[in-house]
Design an enzyme around this catalytic site. Structure first.
Site, short mmCIF file in Angstrom:
data_model
loop_
_atom_site.label_atom_id
_atom_site.label_comp_id
_atom_site.label_asym_id
_atom_site.label_seq_id
_atom_site.Cartn_x
_atom_site.Cartn_y
_atom_site.Cartn_z
N GLY A 271 -16.32 2.85 9.04
CA GLY A 271 -15.37 3.61 8.23
C GLY A 271 -13.93 3.28 8.59
O GLY A 271 -13.52 2.12 8.59
N GLY A 272 -13.18 4.34 8.92
CA GLY A 272 -11.76 4.19 9.24
C GLY A 272 -11.50 3.12 10.28
O GLY A 272 -10.47 2.45 10.25
N GLY B 291 -4.26 -30.75 -9.64
CA GLY B 291 -3.62 -29.52 -9.19
C GLY B 291 -3.78 -29.31 -7.70
O GLY B 291 -2.88 -28.79 -7.03
N ALA B 292 -4.92 -29.74 -7.17
CA ALA B 292 -5.16 -29.55 -5.74
C ALA B 292 -4.13 -30.33 -4.92
O ALA B 292 -3.68 -29.87 -3.86
CB ALA B 292 -6.57 -29.98 -5.38
#
Ligand SMILES: CC(C)(COP(=O)(O)OP(=O)(O)OC[C@H]1O[C@@H](n2cnc3c(N)ncnc32)[C@H](O)[C@@H]1OP(=O)(O)O)[C@@H](O)C(=O)NCCC(=O)NCCSC(=O)CC(=O)O
Length: 531
Positions: free
Chosen positions: A186-187, A421-422
């Site tokens: 959890g936390g 693009g890479a």
């Protein structure tokens, strides 16, 4: 079973002279240091875990620890808490040194309420975090706690809020390292996610938002604690943890090593060391390590080893998104962050996870003044429905954004393929690399020759008497026109084509020149990076 009653004795206030009071102080301190009981310590050791104080001793230089709020106790009531008020309230906080430099630390004591966080416990952590931010020194948390202290209800939850708020305030200001050494539910799992690095230990540490019992109740899935959130899961599958080790001793030793590569805060540079590895050491072996044929795989870690000081580097996220390598190393004593495609995994392609991994690393390097050296051998982004539907555009943009936003010295080196693009994303000159080099084996292009020929000569190939012969001719033509190694150099898109054997020397000189680089971004509250 509870072991806390043994530590609830109040100071008597009986001694009247100073010596008596000092003796009483030592008694109380001894009680606080010893913790709840021998039995609880044995239980901790039996699980293969060290106690909080043993961990702090391993982390800090001998004798350097100065504790803060050792005598703090909770003031909560109900559920029998009045009778269980151990000193420290289950977390040990303070500062010390690592290789002579100040480091703040907090360590949950699992022997007290399972290390669970109550109001006083949280306030101690808040104080030490504030001190670390004010002093401009790293913060290391040694986590071994069961989350919110159930008996303290909403006060415990609010305590977590204060930690998260400070984690975020400290982000990019001081290095924050979370070391997971027990079950963190959890936390207890959220704060580490906000920090720069997460370390875990196999078998004894787990991180999950909800444990196996809740998972079973909600989804019907049956799984063990380690299967759900153990070190291997987070190191290989989720990417939540950056480093995983077999035992606490090795894990904490590696935290010390990582700290030696980081600055104290965002206003300092990482520490420089003397270097006995010659700056002009030639590496003829690089020609053998990297096959000229762009389709043949090789191990990029060998290339990194050959170039950096003494072959030493620390790989971050070593087992997650292995098609890209992120590592901290030194070149002529100066710390650098290395981002490199790994041609032996998925041909070094960029996919969703590789983009996320490298983006976070580039961002971390930029925050902490670590120059970035990028080694490219990338065939492009990974095509596919899964990738597109998974948001490769959004995730790839994270890497693009991180590079474009980085003002630290940036040097890129193209070893072989750099397509499309890479190529642009991986710190090309056009997005702001300060220096771009290429080996004579480079192939910078919009795409591979086969793919390119199929697109632009589709009609000629289809209409040819011998389509295969035509395709081969067109591929050859495309290669000789657009993919020769000097095409980019002739256009000034790389600063130089270098002999691979001279790579180290070129990088040493380039990093030295860029040491005084200063770049400002336009004034703004903050950017709006893709998430
Ligand atoms: C962490 C554990 C897996 C550890 O199991 P172990 O078998 O090793 O140890 P254990 O169960 O005997 O626990 C050791 C001692 O710690 C106490 N203890 C455990 N969890 C506690 C908690 N959250 N608050 C207060 N005390 C707690 C136990 O009563 C016991 O006390 P004694 O020694 O006196 O007998 C388990 O205790 C557990 O699942 N705890 C609950 C975790 C949890 O649900 N946390 C709240 C998360 S919610 C949260 O944090 C906010 C959110 O995100 O929602």
């Amino acid at each position: 079973m509870t072991v806390l009653e043994e530590t609830t004795g109040e100071p008597t206030g009986e001694p009247t002279d100073a010596r008596g009071r000092v003796a009483e102080l030592h008694d109380i301190r001894a009680q606080a240091v010893a913790g709840p009981s021998e039995k609880a310590t044995k239980a901790q050791h039996a699980k293969g875990k060290l106690t909080a104080r043993e961990r702090i001793e391993l982390l800090l230089d001998p004798g350097s620890f100065q504790e803060v709020e050792q005598l703090r106790r909770h003031r909560a009531t109900g559920f029998g808490l009045e009778a269980k008020k151990p000193y420290t309230d289950g977390v040990i906080t303070g500062w010390g040194t690592v290789e002579g430099r100040t480091v703040f630390v907090y360590a949950h004591d699992f022997r007290i309420f399972g290390g669970a966080l109550g109001e006083a416990h949280a306030t101690k952590i808040h104080k030490i975090m504030d001190m670390a931010i004010a002093a401009g020194a790293p913060l290391v948390s040694l986590n071994d706690g069961a989350g919110a202290r159930i008996q303290e209800g909403v006060s415990a939850l609010a305590g977590y809020g204060g930690i998260f708020q400070r984690n975020t305030k400290a982000s990019g200001v001081i290095p924050q390292i979370s070391v997971m050494l027990g079950p963190c539910a959890g936390g207890a799992a959220y704060s580490p996610a906000l920090t720069d690095f997460v370390f875990m230990v196999r078998e004894t540490s787990q991180m999950f938002i909800t444990g196996p019992d809740v998972v079973k109740a909600v989804t019907g899935e049956e799984i063990t604690q380690n299967g759900l959130g153990g070190a291997d899961v987070h190191a290989e599958t989720s990417g939540v943890c950056h480093f995983a080790y077999d035992d606490e001793e090795t894990c904490i030793a590696e935290v010390r090593y990582l700290l030696s590569l980081l600055p104290q805060n965002n206003r300092e540079n990482p520490p420089r060391t003397e270097c006995s590895d010659p700056a002009d050491r030639r590496s003829d072996v690089l020609l053998d390590l990297v096959p000229a044929d762009g389709n043949r795989p090789y191990d990029m870690t060998k290339v990194i080893e050959e170039i950096v000081d003494d072959g030493e580097y620390l790989e971050v996220h070593e087992r997650w998104a292995r098609n890209i390598i992120c590592a901290l190393a030194r070149i002529n004593g100066q710390v650098v962050g290395i981002v490199a495609n790994q041609p032996q995994v998925l041909a070094g392609v960029l996919d969703i996870e590789a983009s996320e991994k490298a983006a976070r690393f580039v961002q971390m390097c930029d925050a902490f003044n670590v120059p970035i050296v990028t080694f490219l051998d990338v065939p492009g982004f990974l095509p596919g429905v899964d990738q597109e539907h998974g948001g490769i555009i959004r995730h790839g943009a994270k890497l693009l954004y991180a590079y474009c936003n980085a003002t630290v010295p940036r040097i890129s080196l193209i070893l072989r393929k750099a397509y499309g693009g890479a190529y642009i994303v991986m710190d090309s000159q056009s997005i702001g690399a300060d220096l771009t080099y290429a080996w004579p084996t480079n192939e910078i292009a919009v795409m591979g020759a086969e793919g390119a020929a199929n697109v632009i000569f589709r009609r000629q190939i289809a209409e040819a008497e011998d389509p295969e012969a035509m395709r081969a001719r067109m591929v050859k033509e495309y290669k000789s026109e657009l993919m020769h190694p000097y095409y980019a150099a002739e256009r000034g898109l790389v600063d130089d084509v270098i002999d691979p054997a001279e790579t180290r020397e070129v990088l040493v000189k380039s990093l030295a020149m860029l040491q005084t680089k200063h770049a400002d971004l336009p004034s703004r509250k903050h950017g709006n990076p893709p998430q």
